[in-house]
Design a protein around this motif. Structure first.
Motif, PDB file in Angstrom:
ATOM      1  N   TRP A 124       0.854  -1.186   0.000  1.00  0.00           N
ATOM      2  CA  TRP A 124       0.000   0.000   0.000  1.00  0.00           C
ATOM      3  C   TRP A 124       0.891   1.237   0.000  1.00  0.00           C
ATOM      4  O   TRP A 124       1.897   1.294   0.710  1.00  0.00           O
ATOM      5  CB  TRP A 124      -0.877  -0.008   1.248  1.00  0.00           C
ATOM      6  CG  TRP A 124      -2.180   0.726   1.101  1.00  0.00           C
ATOM      7  CD1 TRP A 124      -2.357   2.020   0.743  1.00  0.00           C
ATOM      8  CD2 TRP A 124      -3.488   0.189   1.339  1.00  0.00           C
ATOM      9  NE1 TRP A 124      -3.687   2.347   0.733  1.00  0.00           N
ATOM     10  CE2 TRP A 124      -4.412   1.236   1.099  1.00  0.00           C
ATOM     11  CE3 TRP A 124      -3.972  -1.053   1.735  1.00  0.00           C
ATOM     12  CZ2 TRP A 124      -5.790   1.074   1.249  1.00  0.00           C
ATOM     13  CZ3 TRP A 124      -5.337  -1.215   1.883  1.00  0.00           C
ATOM     14  CH2 TRP A 124      -6.243  -0.172   1.634  1.00  0.00           C
ATOM     15  N   HIS A 125       0.516   2.231  -0.787  1.00  0.00           N
ATOM     16  CA  HIS A 125       1.249   3.500  -0.830  1.00  0.00           C
ATOM     17  C   HIS A 125       1.242   4.141   0.552  1.00  0.00           C
ATOM     18  O   HIS A 125       0.287   4.009   1.310  1.00  0.00           O
ATOM     19  CB  HIS A 125       0.605   4.432  -1.860  1.00  0.00           C
ATOM     20  CG  HIS A 125       1.438   5.618  -2.214  1.00  0.00           C
ATOM     21  ND1 HIS A 125       1.496   6.751  -1.423  1.00  0.00           N
ATOM     22  CD2 HIS A 125       2.251   5.865  -3.279  1.00  0.00           C
ATOM     23  CE1 HIS A 125       2.302   7.634  -1.985  1.00  0.00           C
ATOM     24  NE2 HIS A 125       2.772   7.119  -3.109  1.00  0.00           N
ATOM     25  N   ASP A 126       2.331   4.855   0.881  1.00  0.00           N
ATOM     26  CA  ASP A 126       2.470   5.426   2.225  1.00  0.00           C
ATOM     27  C   ASP A 126       1.457   6.515   2.530  1.00  0.00           C
ATOM     28  O   ASP A 126       1.113   6.738   3.697  1.00  0.00           O
ATOM     29  CB  ASP A 126       3.881   5.998   2.402  1.00  0.00           C
ATOM     30  CG  ASP A 126       4.929   4.902   2.481  1.00  0.00           C
ATOM     31  OD1 ASP A 126       4.559   3.750   2.773  1.00  0.00           O
ATOM     32  OD2 ASP A 126       6.117   5.197   2.261  1.00  0.00           O
ATOM     33  N   LEU A 168       8.502  -5.682  -4.538  1.00  0.00           N
ATOM     34  CA  LEU A 168       8.359  -4.270  -4.888  1.00  0.00           C
ATOM     35  C   LEU A 168       8.294  -3.447  -3.613  1.00  0.00           C
ATOM     36  O   LEU A 168       7.943  -3.948  -2.546  1.00  0.00           O
ATOM     37  CB  LEU A 168       7.125  -4.034  -5.772  1.00  0.00           C
ATOM     38  CG  LEU A 168       5.743  -4.552  -5.337  1.00  0.00           C
ATOM     39  CD1 LEU A 168       5.091  -3.655  -4.302  1.00  0.00           C
ATOM     40  CD2 LEU A 168       4.836  -4.679  -6.549  1.00  0.00           C
ATOM     41  N   LYS A 169       8.639  -2.167  -3.722  1.00  0.00           N
ATOM     42  CA  LYS A 169       8.658  -1.298  -2.555  1.00  0.00           C
ATOM     43  C   LYS A 169       8.481   0.154  -2.981  1.00  0.00           C
ATOM     44  O   LYS A 169       9.105   0.633  -3.933  1.00  0.00           O
ATOM     45  CB  LYS A 169       9.990  -1.452  -1.819  1.00  0.00           C
ATOM     46  CG  LYS A 169      10.000  -0.883  -0.415  1.00  0.00           C
ATOM     47  CD  LYS A 169       9.239  -1.758   0.548  1.00  0.00           C
ATOM     48  CE  LYS A 169       9.921  -3.073   0.773  1.00  0.00           C
ATOM     49  NZ  LYS A 169       9.262  -3.882   1.824  1.00  0.00           N
ATOM     50  N   GLY A 174       7.166   8.955  -2.175  1.00  0.00           N
ATOM     51  CA  GLY A 174       5.815   8.748  -2.673  1.00  0.00           C
ATOM     52  C   GLY A 174       5.685   8.701  -4.179  1.00  0.00           C
ATOM     53  O   GLY A 174       4.600   8.438  -4.697  1.00  0.00           O
ATOM     54  N   HIS A 175       6.764   8.930  -4.911  1.00  0.00           N
ATOM     55  CA  HIS A 175       6.693   8.996  -6.368  1.00  0.00           C
ATOM     56  C   HIS A 175       7.290   7.774  -7.065  1.00  0.00           C
ATOM     57  O   HIS A 175       6.911   7.473  -8.194  1.00  0.00           O
ATOM     58  CB  HIS A 175       7.426  10.246  -6.876  1.00  0.00           C
ATOM     59  CG  HIS A 175       6.925  11.520  -6.303  1.00  0.00           C
ATOM     60  ND1 HIS A 175       5.574  11.807  -6.180  1.00  0.00           N
ATOM     61  CD2 HIS A 175       7.590  12.600  -5.804  1.00  0.00           C
ATOM     62  CE1 HIS A 175       5.434  13.004  -5.632  1.00  0.00           C
ATOM     63  NE2 HIS A 175       6.631  13.511  -5.402  1.00  0.00           N
ATOM     64  N   ARG A 192       4.000   9.093 -11.442  1.00  0.00           N
ATOM     65  CA  ARG A 192       3.356  10.290 -11.994  1.00  0.00           C
ATOM     66  C   ARG A 192       3.303  10.228 -13.511  1.00  0.00           C
ATOM     67  O   ARG A 192       2.369  10.765 -14.124  1.00  0.00           O
ATOM     68  CB  ARG A 192       4.114  11.539 -11.538  1.00  0.00           C
ATOM     69  CG  ARG A 192       4.053  11.790 -10.030  1.00  0.00           C
ATOM     70  CD  ARG A 192       5.018  12.863  -9.601  1.00  0.00           C
ATOM     71  NE  ARG A 192       6.417  12.452  -9.810  1.00  0.00           N
ATOM     72  CZ  ARG A 192       7.469  13.185  -9.453  1.00  0.00           C
ATOM     73  NH1 ARG A 192       7.279  14.365  -8.859  1.00  0.00           N
ATOM     74  NH2 ARG A 192       8.702  12.749  -9.672  1.00  0.00           N
ATOM     75  N   THR A 193       4.292   9.584 -14.116  1.00  0.00           N
ATOM     76  CA  THR A 193       4.329   9.460 -15.572  1.00  0.00           C
ATOM     77  C   THR A 193       4.184   8.015 -16.037  1.00  0.00           C
ATOM     78  O   THR A 193       4.048   7.768 -17.231  1.00  0.00           O
ATOM     79  CB  THR A 193       5.656  10.016 -16.111  1.00  0.00           C
ATOM     80  OG1 THR A 193       6.741   9.258 -15.561  1.00  0.00           O
ATOM     81  CG2 THR A 193       5.820  11.483 -15.732  1.00  0.00           C
ATOM     82  N   LEU A 194       4.261   7.067 -15.072  1.00  0.00           N
ATOM     83  CA  LEU A 194       4.210   5.628 -15.371  1.00  0.00           C
ATOM     84  C   LEU A 194       5.333   5.227 -16.318  1.00  0.00           C
ATOM     85  O   LEU A 194       5.179   4.342 -17.154  1.00  0.00           O
ATOM     86  CB  LEU A 194       2.845   5.227 -15.958  1.00  0.00           C
ATOM     87  CG  LEU A 194       1.639   5.445 -15.039  1.00  0.00           C
ATOM     88  CD1 LEU A 194       0.357   5.008 -15.741  1.00  0.00           C
ATOM     89  CD2 LEU A 194       1.809   4.689 -13.728  1.00  0.00           C
TER      90      LEU A 194
END
Length: 336
Positions: A124-126, A168-169, A174-175, A192-194
């Motif tokens: 989960w994102h922080d 994965l981490k 956050g980006h 942000r840009t994938l």
């Protein structure tokens, strides 16, 4: 949470609490009846969730008081991750699903389907309502909106690797999301840009089994490989590792995590003991990852070797003009 102890979980279902200063075990507890695949500590540092091969999860207080258990999946659970508020948590399993649970009720609120096989990792994102997962059979990374009733729960599917995505981490900024794969590569993606902003391939041909970011320097991350080696990388400083610990383990480095202060790294592996293969995975307070420790001597050797490598990395900062000459640590200094 303060880095004084390390918690490991074993194939025989035991918790072992280690003293991170003396590398001696302090407590052993029979926690599960099946091999424990993963465990993680809540962001508030008040709760521990563990999961095993039977698909069962258990709630623990930090004094190892078991308060609740529930059947989350029908197959082995590979990963558990808390939401930023600790009110929810996500699980992934070999049944190709990711489930979002309400922590207080211990009930699954939604099931995320889309992977073509086992789901090897989830986080989960922080700060955001975004969950990242890595697939085993389909070799893709998926980003999800975990909110109940979301119109488009799968936000994006990233085809970055040619092999299973083993780990994965999220970066603390956050980006950035780092992923490690069976194809022996590591990718850093800007969500942000994938787009992939950094690609890394180690000097070994073994798969990447574990990865973690440094707790203070957002450019630095560390990986563990199938041949037991540990490598240190810097985003944007070339594709080669900046430092290595070769032979840190005799077999695959299953999991790694930094001490909260950032001066020491703990790593674990599957090793052969008298009774057979003892593969241990588990969680570290404040880190939420797993390790494999068999005896105090091995714990100390790996920790000191990693600390020596980090010292060498700090003493020899790599630049873009010097990335063709990676530092190699063949063996750690004597610690006994």
């Amino acid at each position: 949470p303060d880095g004084r102890r390390v918690l490991t979980c074993s194939q025989n279902g035991e918790f072992t609490l280690w003293n991170a200063a003396s590398f001696n075990f302090e407590t052993i507890l029979q926690a599960h009846n099946n091999p424990v695949r993963t465990a993680t500590v809540s962001r508030s540092e008040n709760w521990l969730i563990s999961a095993d091969d039977s698909g069962q999860i258990k709630y623990w207080q930090m004094n190892f008081n078991n308060l609740k258990q529930t059947q989350a999946h029908g197959e082995p659970i590979r990963g558990v991750s808390f939401s930023p508020t600790d009110l929810k948590f996500a699980t992934c399993a070999d049944d190709a699903t990711i489930k979002i649970f309400d922590f207080a009720r211990a009930k699954a609120e939604t099931t995320l389907n889309g992977h073509g096989g086992d789901v090897r990792c989830v986080q989960w994102h922080d700060t955001k309502s975004v969950v990242a997962s890595g697939g085993g059979r389909d070799c893709v990374v998926k980003l999800w909106d975990p909110r109940v009733g979301a119109q488009r729960q799968c936000l994006s599917t990233l085809h970055m690797h040619k092999g299973s995505v083993n780990c994965l981490k999220w970066n603390q900024n956050g980006h950035h999301l780092v992923t490690g794969s069976k194809d022996a590569s590591l990718k850093v993606t800007d969500i942000r840009t994938l787009k992939t902003i950094s690609s890394h391939v180690g000097p070994y041909s073994k798969d990447i089994a574990s990865v973690t970011w440094h707790p203070h320097d957002e450019r630095v991350f560390t990986s563990g490989a199938g041949d037991g080696s540990i490598a240190y990388w810097i985003v944007g400083a070339g594709s080669d590792p900046q430092a290595e610990v070769r032979g840190a383990h005799e077999s695959q480095t299953n999991d790694i995590a930094w001490h909260p202060a950032g001066h020491m790294l703990v790593a674990g592996s599957s090793v052969v003991v008298a009774s057979g293969d003892d593969q241990v995975t588990g969680g570290v307070p404040g880190g939420g990852v797993g390790f494999a420790f068999v005896g105090a001597s091995e714990v100390r050797l790996v920790a000191e070797a990693a600390k020596w490598s980090q010292f060498a990395l700090a003493s020899n900062p790599a630049t873009e003009a010097d990335t063709d000459r990676p530092l190699s640590v063949q063996s750690p200094p004597s610690v006994f």
